[in-house]
Motif scaffolding. Structure first.
Motif, mmCIF file in Angstrom:
data_model
loop_
_atom_site.group_PDB
_atom_site.id
_atom_site.type_symbol
_atom_site.label_atom_id
_atom_site.label_comp_id
_atom_site.label_asym_id
_atom_site.label_seq_id
_atom_site.Cartn_x
_atom_site.Cartn_y
_atom_site.Cartn_z
ATOM 1 N N VAL A 113 5.358 4.785 2.330
ATOM 2 C CA VAL A 113 5.270 5.010 3.773
ATOM 3 C C VAL A 113 4.470 3.877 4.399
ATOM 4 C CG1 VAL A 113 4.741 6.687 5.561
ATOM 5 C CG2 VAL A 113 5.262 7.486 3.237
ATOM 6 N N CYS A 114 5.088 3.165 5.345
ATOM 7 C CA CYS A 114 4.487 1.958 5.914
ATOM 8 C C CYS A 114 4.362 2.050 7.428
ATOM 9 C CB CYS A 114 5.335 0.740 5.562
ATOM 10 S SG CYS A 114 5.532 0.462 3.785
ATOM 11 N N VAL A 115 3.374 1.332 7.935
ATOM 12 C CA VAL A 115 3.166 1.208 9.377
ATOM 13 C C VAL A 115 2.758 -0.231 9.677
ATOM 14 C CG1 VAL A 115 1.750 1.903 11.356
ATOM 15 C CG2 VAL A 115 2.493 3.625 9.689
ATOM 16 N N ARG A 116 3.508 -0.889 10.517
ATOM 17 C CA ARG A 116 3.163 -2.228 11.010
ATOM 18 C C ARG A 116 2.839 -3.238 9.908
ATOM 19 N NH1 ARG A 116 -0.654 -1.862 16.336
ATOM 20 N NH2 ARG A 116 0.247 -0.056 17.353
ATOM 21 N N GLY A 117 3.617 -3.232 8.855
ATOM 22 C CA GLY A 117 3.473 -4.257 7.841
ATOM 23 C C GLY A 117 2.605 -3.910 6.659
ATOM 24 N N VAL A 118 2.059 -2.696 6.596
ATOM 25 C CA VAL A 118 1.212 -2.331 5.463
ATOM 26 C C VAL A 118 1.592 -0.942 4.946
ATOM 27 C CG1 VAL A 118 -0.657 -1.309 6.851
ATOM 28 C CG2 VAL A 118 -1.166 -2.267 4.591
ATOM 29 N N GLU A 119 1.665 -0.825 3.616
ATOM 30 C CA GLU A 119 1.933 0.470 2.989
ATOM 31 C C GLU A 119 0.670 1.326 3.037
ATOM 32 O OE1 GLU A 119 3.047 2.406 -1.383
ATOM 33 O OE2 GLU A 119 3.223 0.233 -1.081
ATOM 34 N N LEU A 120 0.792 2.531 3.579
ATOM 35 C CA LEU A 120 -0.349 3.421 3.726
ATOM 36 C C LEU A 120 -0.340 4.563 2.724
ATOM 37 C CD1 LEU A 120 -0.523 3.771 7.620
ATOM 38 C CD2 LEU A 120 -1.924 2.312 6.149
ATOM 39 N N ALA A 121 0.833 4.987 2.284
ATOM 40 C CA ALA A 121 0.907 6.156 1.401
ATOM 41 C C ALA A 121 2.155 6.067 0.535
ATOM 42 C CB ALA A 121 0.932 7.452 2.221
ATOM 43 N N THR A 122 2.112 6.774 -0.592
ATOM 44 C CA THR A 122 3.276 6.928 -1.464
ATOM 45 C C THR A 122 3.446 8.404 -1.761
ATOM 46 O OG1 THR A 122 2.817 4.776 -2.480
ATOM 47 C CG2 THR A 122 4.373 6.208 -3.607
ATOM 48 N N LEU A 123 4.650 8.903 -1.582
ATOM 49 C CA LEU A 123 4.967 10.307 -1.840
ATOM 50 C C LEU A 123 5.868 10.354 -3.074
ATOM 51 C CD1 LEU A 123 5.953 11.310 1.826
ATOM 52 C CD2 LEU A 123 3.642 11.122 0.830
ATOM 53 N N VAL A 124 5.325 10.853 -4.181
ATOM 54 C CA VAL A 124 6.047 10.855 -5.459
ATOM 55 C C VAL A 124 6.428 12.280 -5.826
ATOM 56 C CG1 VAL A 124 5.977 10.184 -7.885
ATOM 57 C CG2 VAL A 124 4.693 8.859 -6.189
ATOM 58 N N PHE A 125 7.631 12.427 -6.365
ATOM 59 C CA PHE A 125 8.116 13.737 -6.807
ATOM 60 C C PHE A 125 8.370 13.653 -8.310
ATOM 61 C CE2 PHE A 125 9.089 13.001 -2.399
ATOM 62 C CZ PHE A 125 8.498 14.117 -1.805
ATOM 63 N N ILE A 126 7.323 13.961 -9.075
ATOM 64 C CA ILE A 126 7.373 13.826 -10.530
ATOM 65 C C ILE A 126 8.273 14.909 -11.123
ATOM 66 C CG2 ILE A 126 6.035 13.965 -12.666
ATOM 67 C CD1 ILE A 126 3.683 12.761 -11.198
ATOM 68 N N GLN A 127 9.279 14.458 -11.848
ATOM 69 C CA GLN A 127 10.228 15.374 -12.471
ATOM 70 C C GLN A 127 10.488 15.068 -13.938
ATOM 71 O OE1 GLN A 127 13.818 15.793 -9.926
ATOM 72 N NE2 GLN A 127 12.710 14.528 -8.446
ATOM 73 N N TYR A 128 9.973 13.917 -14.422
ATOM 74 C CA TYR A 128 10.348 13.457 -15.751
ATOM 75 C C TYR A 128 9.144 12.988 -16.561
ATOM 76 C CZ TYR A 128 14.829 13.189 -13.317
ATOM 77 O OH TYR A 128 15.941 13.470 -12.570
#
Length: 272
Positions: free
Chosen positions: A198-213
């Motif tokens: 998830v990015c805003v104005r050129g910088v990644e602020l968050a990562t949303l991971v859905f661990i299944q494996y």
């Protein structure tokens, strides 16, 4: 493979392909690039992206409080020496490290479910970028909200996670039209799954991971009984975009930098 599109569509996002890097991303407004560097330049320096300024401690409290109000139990940070409970790594590099391998394997129950934590994390794989990009740190605070779903206990999954992220960012005053969700895949600590950066104005602020494996020794993967929401919000970066300072170091370590400049007589070219 990413399939979590319904919630984004309901929030008004549409799918695009970045003409610079080729990645698939979602945005409310029509755009040609994905919102992450180097495809997009930092556009918040001198022009903060939030409705008010936060220091690191304020944004940490805001993050914890936001998710506590939405049913997440705040837990205390873990030690940064992951070697105390893991034999594959020495340092905690993300909040999910706290729960690998015992909780993620299903052998031990999580300390709360769902939970929220502000976890100090240490990463040295990007050490060459520290001091050069303005956003890389060796030690940072990862805000994480986690849910551990089993066959007999579904807490929440893709749609709620995306909605929580969108709501938190708009809660602190980020314009939804400036948020992009980039489709990707995450792997680490023996687990993996699809994710959004998830990015805003050129910088990644968050990562949303859905661990299944679970990642197999031969590089393959097998499905695990738990389906785990693993999110990571870079709280130093949130403080940075809220202040609009030249670098994340200025936003988080301002008094230290000022003292160093005083002692050394170095002058900073903020344009660079």
């Amino acid at each position: 493979m990413i399939t979590m599109s319904r919630q984004l569509e309901e929030l008004g996002y549409r799918k695009y392909e970045c003409e610079s890097c080729g990645n698939t991303f979602w945005s409310i407004r029509e755009r040609r690039t994905c919102g992450d560097a180097p495809c997009d330049e930092y556009d918040f320096i001198g022009n903060p992206a939030t409705s008010r300024s936060y220091d690191l401690y304020e944004i940490q409290d805001e993050f914890i409080g936001f998710f506590a109000e939405r049913g997440h139990e705040p837990i205390r940070r873990y030690p940064v020496l992951a070697k105390r409970w893991r034999d594959d790594v020495f340092l905690v590099g993300a909040s999910i490290y706290n729960f690998q391998p015992w909780v993620t394997s299903g052998l031990v129950k999580p300390p709360a479910n769902p939970l929220v934590v502000a976890q100090p994390s240490i990463r040295l794989n990007d050490v060459d970028n520290v001091g050069r990009t303005g956003r890389h740190l060796t030690c940072f605070t990862m805000g994480g909200h986690h849910a551990f779903n089993s066959e007999d206990n579904t807490v929440y999954w893709e749609e709620e996670t995306i909605k929580y992220c969108h709501e938190f960012m708009t809660h602190i005053g980020i314009d939804p039209s400036e948020i992009t969700f980039i489709e990707s895949w995450w792997q680490g600590g023996g687990n993996e799954g699809p994710c959004y950066e998830v990015c805003v104005r050129g910088v990644e602020l968050a990562t949303l991971v859905f661990i299944q494996y679970r990642t197999l020794p031969d590089g393959g993967r097998e499905e695990i009984p738990l389906k785990i929401v693993d999110t990571g919000y870079g709280l130093e970066r949130f403080a940075w975009i809220s202040q609009g300072t030249p670098t994340a170091y200025d936003a988080c370590f301002g008094p230290v930098i000022e003292k160093l400049l005083e002692l050394t007589g170095v002058e900073i070219n903020e344009e660079i």
